[in-house]
Enzyme design. Structure first.
Site, short mmCIF file in Angstrom:
data_model
loop_
_atom_site.label_atom_id
_atom_site.label_comp_id
_atom_site.label_asym_id
_atom_site.label_seq_id
_atom_site.Cartn_x
_atom_site.Cartn_y
_atom_site.Cartn_z
CB SER A 272 -0.90 0.02 1.24
OG SER A 272 -1.56 1.26 1.38
CE1 TYR B 211 -3.73 -2.39 5.04
CE2 TYR B 211 -3.07 -0.10 4.78
CZ TYR B 211 -3.41 -1.31 4.23
OH TYR B 211 -3.44 -1.45 2.86
#
Length: 253
Positions: A145, A158
């Site tokens: 990401s 995360y």
């Protein structure tokens, strides 16, 4: 260029979390390119049933298994079954992941561990479990990401896993490189999947507009565009690409 032009027909792949969203797009693109794909889902659903149907229509030797990658035994059993079934693994795509939005001060240790187990330990177990079946020319693609570079509030857990994933990629590219195995990470921006469709209409439109404004291309990405990058990394066209963090993000800021 059609997928078959990349010379992928006959290759064997493991794609984690392949029944929905980005993973589903990758699985179907690989299958259409002639790749045999093993993928997993955590629980039975209509998405799993429809993927099974689509793969049957495309044709090929595909495996769809129920396996929770947060469970070490299930993760290892899944990838080893794929390796034994196919005899080799040419491509691993670590796509399965989890996210939650919690202020750091309120983040329970259980949730911290859950996200790490799925996003970091899961890929580790899949790669490690596949080592005996990976060989010269094999490619490992970690779905990461852009958050790993930018940081996102309320997603410290995360973001930490996606940053750690970059370290795993860099270390493994050097350790596995002498065997001819390449390891790369795709840094994704915002990809429009079923998760957007699940939002109330007004909230969905607001989110689409907000994220679209943040990209150089003025729109969100599609799962098939992520799949295109995976197909390239699976092919000989990327034979000298390893240890890289490649943005598939539409130029998001």
């Amino acid at each position: 260029m059609q997928p078959n032009d990349l010379g992928l027909s006959g290759k064997k792949a493991v794609v984690t979390g392949g029944v929905r969203g980005i993973g589903r797009g990758i699985v179907l693109a690989l299958a259409r390119a002639g790749v045999s794909v093993a993928t997993n889902h955590r629980q039975d659903s209509a998405f799993a049933d429809s993927l099974q149907h689509e793969l049957k229509e495309i044709g090929g030797d595909h495996l769809l298994r129920r396996a929770d990658l947060a469970d070490a035994d299930q993760a290892t059993a899944f990838v080893r079954e794929a390796g034994e079934h196919y005899g080799r693994i040419d491509l691993i795509v670590n796509n399965a992941g989890a996210i939650s939005h919690i202020p750091y001060g309120d983040l329970p240790v259980e949730e911290w561990k859950r996200i790490i187990d799925i996003n970091l330990t899961g890929p580790h177990l899949i790669i490690q479990g596949a080592l005996d079946h990976l060989g010269e020319g094999s490619s490992v693609v970690n779905i990461g990401s852009k958050a790993a570079e930018a940081g996102v509030p309320n997603r410290a857990h995360y973001t930490a896993t996606k940053s750690a994933q970059l370290g795993l990629t860099r270390s493994l590219c050097k350790e596995l490189g002498p065997r001819g195995i390449r390891v790369n990470t795709l840094l994704l921006g915002v990809i429009q999947t079923e998760a957007f469709d699940d939002k109330p209409a007004e909230q969905r439109e607001q989110a689409l507009a907000m994220y679209s404004r943040k990209t150089a291309l003025g729109r969100l990405g599609r799962p098939d565009e992520v799949a295109g990058a995976v197909l390239w990394l699976a092919s000989d066209l990327s034979s000298y690409v390893t240890g890289a963090a490649i943005g598939v993000d539409g130029g998001i800021s």
